[in-house]
Scaffold this active site. Structure first.
Site, PDB file in Angstrom:
ATOM      1  N   ASP A 186     -11.058   2.810  -5.584  1.00 12.07           N
ATOM      2  CA  ASP A 186     -10.304   3.520  -4.553  1.00 12.07           C
ATOM      3  C   ASP A 186     -10.981   3.328  -3.189  1.00 12.07           C
ATOM      4  O   ASP A 186     -11.131   4.262  -2.418  1.00 12.07           O
ATOM      5  CB  ASP A 186     -10.217   5.014  -4.899  1.00 12.07           C
ATOM      6  CG  ASP A 186      -9.213   5.761  -4.025  1.00 12.07           C
ATOM      7  OD1 ASP A 186      -8.271   5.123  -3.508  1.00 12.07           O
ATOM      8  OD2 ASP A 186      -9.374   6.983  -3.859  1.00 12.07           O
ATOM      9  N   HIS A 237      -8.256  -1.035   1.117  1.00 10.74           N
ATOM     10  CA  HIS A 237      -6.949  -1.391   0.572  1.00 10.74           C
ATOM     11  C   HIS A 237      -6.419  -2.718   1.086  1.00 10.74           C
ATOM     12  O   HIS A 237      -5.246  -3.042   0.876  1.00 10.74           O
ATOM     13  CB  HIS A 237      -5.940  -0.279   0.866  1.00 10.74           C
ATOM     14  CG  HIS A 237      -6.096   0.911  -0.044  1.00 10.74           C
ATOM     15  ND1 HIS A 237      -7.235   1.153  -0.768  1.00 10.74           N
ATOM     16  CD2 HIS A 237      -5.250   1.927  -0.353  1.00 10.74           C
ATOM     17  CE1 HIS A 237      -7.088   2.264  -1.479  1.00 10.74           C
ATOM     18  NE2 HIS A 237      -5.889   2.749  -1.246  1.00 10.74           N
TER      19      HIS A 237
END
Length: 214
Positions: A134, A137
């Site tokens: 995470d 991106h």
């Protein structure tokens, strides 16, 4: 159990249903080995996974350079000026992350690793029961996180990817690409998703599919 009130006031982007799934996955995984997340930010996801690891006497490593990802820089959509260090003019989330860990009583369970994901992975040797991707991106950042860490997931362990969107109009495609790449590797079994949280389990050697991708 995790502290919902503390999580709610902690800066971050983790949906509560996705957070609950992370908690359950970490509860399962941490009884078999160490867990690791890439992308600490201010600690919201660690506040879900950390208590699960603590309950199993486990550990969560949390990687972040704490300078913010591409979408969090000045002028970008997810920029938060409260997270800029006035001395340097740069994003710096480490103080907020450590404060969250202290408030949750997780400083003996969650280990901050400050630096780039690929740099930390270079000499990593500890098998991991869960890897949660995470971080950045962009395609380069997300793919680098994947290739740096997927091989460290032990058989039966989980590879979890956040913010996967099948359609470009719904969100960025880099996490989706990483998720699909992992699926096509033939090393992982797809488990049910929770919203944008994709969950894969690494096969044990005897479970590997006969027809692996070429």
């Amino acid at each position: 159990m995790y502290n919902g009130e503390l999580i709610e006031k902690t800066k971050g982007f983790m949906d509560p249903e996705e957070g609950e799934r992370l908690f359950q996955l970490a509860l399962d995984a941490s009884s078999r080995g160490a867990c690791l997340e890439i992308g600490s930010y201010c600690g919201k996801s660690a506040l879900y996974m950390g208590p699960a690891c603590r309950a199993r006497n486990g550990i969560l490593y949390s990687i972040d350079h704490h300078r913010g990802n591409e979408e969090q820089q000045p002028g970008e959509f997810y920029h938060d000026p409260d997270l800029v260090d006035p001395r340097t003019g740069k994003m710096d989330t480490l103080f907020f992350f450590r404060t969250a860990l202290s408030d949750a009583g997780l400083e003996d369970t969650v280990v901050p690793l400050v630096g780039g994901s690929a740099h930390i992975a270079r000499f990593w040797t500890t098998p991991l029961s869960l890897v949660f991707i995470d971080g950045g991106h962009t395609f380069a950042a997300a793919y680098t996180d994947y290739v740096s860490w997927f091989s460290h997931v032990q058989p039966g362990g989980f590879l979890v990817v956040h913010d996967i969107f099948e359609k470009p109009e719904d969100g960025g495609q880099a996490p989706w690409y990483v998720y699909e790449t992992a699926k096509k590797s033939g090393l992982f079994e797809e488990l049910p998703r929770t919203k944008t949280l994709g969950v894969l389990r690494r096969y044990h050697p005897g479970e590997l599919p006969r027809d692996l991708p070429s």
